[in-house]
Design a protein around this motif. Sequence first.
Motif, PDB file in Angstrom:
ATOM      1  N   ALA A 264      58.267 -30.645 134.216  1.00 30.01           N
ATOM      2  CA  ALA A 264      57.397 -29.843 133.313  1.00 30.01           C
ATOM      3  C   ALA A 264      57.962 -29.684 131.660  1.00 30.01           C
ATOM      4  N   PRO A 265      59.329 -29.504 131.606  1.00 30.41           N
ATOM      5  CA  PRO A 265      59.932 -29.216 130.452  1.00 30.41           C
ATOM      6  C   PRO A 265      59.748 -30.542 129.355  1.00 30.41           C
ATOM      7  N   ALA A 286      63.831 -26.792 142.146  1.00 34.29           N
ATOM      8  CA  ALA A 286      63.826 -27.494 140.872  1.00 34.29           C
ATOM      9  C   ALA A 286      65.038 -27.553 140.095  1.00 34.29           C
ATOM     10  N   SER A 287      65.130 -28.489 139.085  1.00 35.18           N
ATOM     11  CA  SER A 287      66.287 -28.385 138.303  1.00 35.18           C
ATOM     12  C   SER A 287      65.799 -28.497 136.839  1.00 35.18           C
ATOM     13  N   ILE A 292      69.333 -27.855 127.101  1.00 34.96           N
ATOM     14  CA  ILE A 292      68.204 -28.447 126.059  1.00 34.96           C
ATOM     15  C   ILE A 292      67.230 -27.059 125.998  1.00 34.96           C
ATOM     16  N   MET A 293      67.096 -26.441 127.129  1.00 34.14           N
ATOM     17  CA  MET A 293      65.943 -25.515 126.964  1.00 34.14           C
ATOM     18  C   MET A 293      66.235 -24.404 126.104  1.00 34.14           C
ATOM     19  N   ALA A 294      67.567 -23.854 126.130  1.00 35.68           N
ATOM     20  CA  ALA A 294      68.019 -22.823 125.384  1.00 35.68           C
ATOM     21  C   ALA A 294      68.066 -23.386 123.842  1.00 35.68           C
ATOM     22  N   ALA A 299      61.265 -21.269 127.483  1.00 37.45           N
ATOM     23  CA  ALA A 299      61.117 -20.528 128.366  1.00 37.45           C
ATOM     24  C   ALA A 299      60.448 -20.989 129.667  1.00 37.45           C
ATOM     25  N   ILE A 300      60.912 -20.211 130.722  1.00 38.22           N
ATOM     26  CA  ILE A 300      59.989 -20.394 132.168  1.00 38.22           C
ATOM     27  C   ILE A 300      59.726 -18.913 132.567  1.00 38.22           C
ATOM     28  N   VAL A 301      58.630 -19.050 132.787  1.00 39.37           N
ATOM     29  CA  VAL A 301      57.782 -17.525 133.350  1.00 39.37           C
ATOM     30  C   VAL A 301      57.120 -17.796 134.664  1.00 39.37           C
TER      31      VAL A 301
END
Length: 361
Positions: A264-265, A286-287, A292-294, A299-301
């Motif tokens: 998903a990212p 999941a990993s 990278i995301m920070a 975000a993951i909600v």
Amino acid sequence: MQKIKAALCREYGAPLTIEEVMLRAPQMGEVEVTLEAVAICHSDISFWQGGFGGHLPAVYGHEAAGRVSALGEGVHGLSIGDPVCVTLIRACGHCDTCGGGHPTICETPYDSVGQSALSLEDGTPVMQAMASGAFAEKMVVDQSQVVAIPESVPMGAASLISCGVITGVGAAVYASGITAGQDVVVIGAGGVGLNAIQGARIAGARRIVAVDMLPEKLDAAKEFGATDVVSAEGKPWSEVKKILGRGADAVLVTVGVAQVYDMAPRYLARGGRIVMVGMPHGDKTASYSPLIMADSGQAIVGSKMGNVVIKRDIPWMVDLYGQGRLKLDELISGTWRLDQINEAIADTLTGSARRNVILFK
């Protein structure tokens, strides 16, 4: 106590058996509903497979509609004979999350065995899964789980509102935080995914890209408001970024597959959000790359039942349906009797069904 017929699970993964069970009368703050329709959700199937834990024997089913047939003391706003949607959202109304306007994540525990209204004739408790137990002729639930609806809404369509519709529409409108003009990717064009697509349209998304493995589901996604569709084969995120010109502002994962969450990212723009809607079995993980995301401000909600408030949002969605702005009837793939529930589950497992509905009349 009264006897009712229910689809009972005595062994995970084994066919459900139609048996007579005992249903107690509604107690303080509870409502008895005689069911007219219940849809089969993948969460029911995951429970039946043993993927969500629980206890046996159990009665599953939570996406329901029917008529009020008895009231416990202290129930307000409902009368005998009212047509209603029945949800799994049991909210105490006084904990911090309920008080903060988030009843879908109520903090007050519910014991689905000890507080169950169901039992076998010998007194053995039956798990009332998800505080519901709707694969049965009747159910007794807390008044917080019930919303009255107009007589004009067909019961089959009404049952879908109780979970699949509020979950999908709510995920897009509330949990994702999207605003008019933003771009949305919906992974999975099953029952919940189609409603997430509808929700993104209602929220004013610029582009809504549906991603799925099955061509017929991508065709359905267009019918429900997707502006673009992409096959999940290969590297679909690359195709999505070509369509959007960048990554997506929100990616709604509506399938309960952990590997999809891993990918998903890849669809996200900087500052984008992954919305977790589909629920894999409890032993799946999941990993992600936190770096990278920070660094990208992503975000993951989580989104449980679309973060809705049912007393507010079900009437709103019913009104949209009445205006022709929310598709419900088109979500129903097939209708079945209670004694055909195993066939309905098998059909749902093929992946081709939008929603299968058990009708009691």
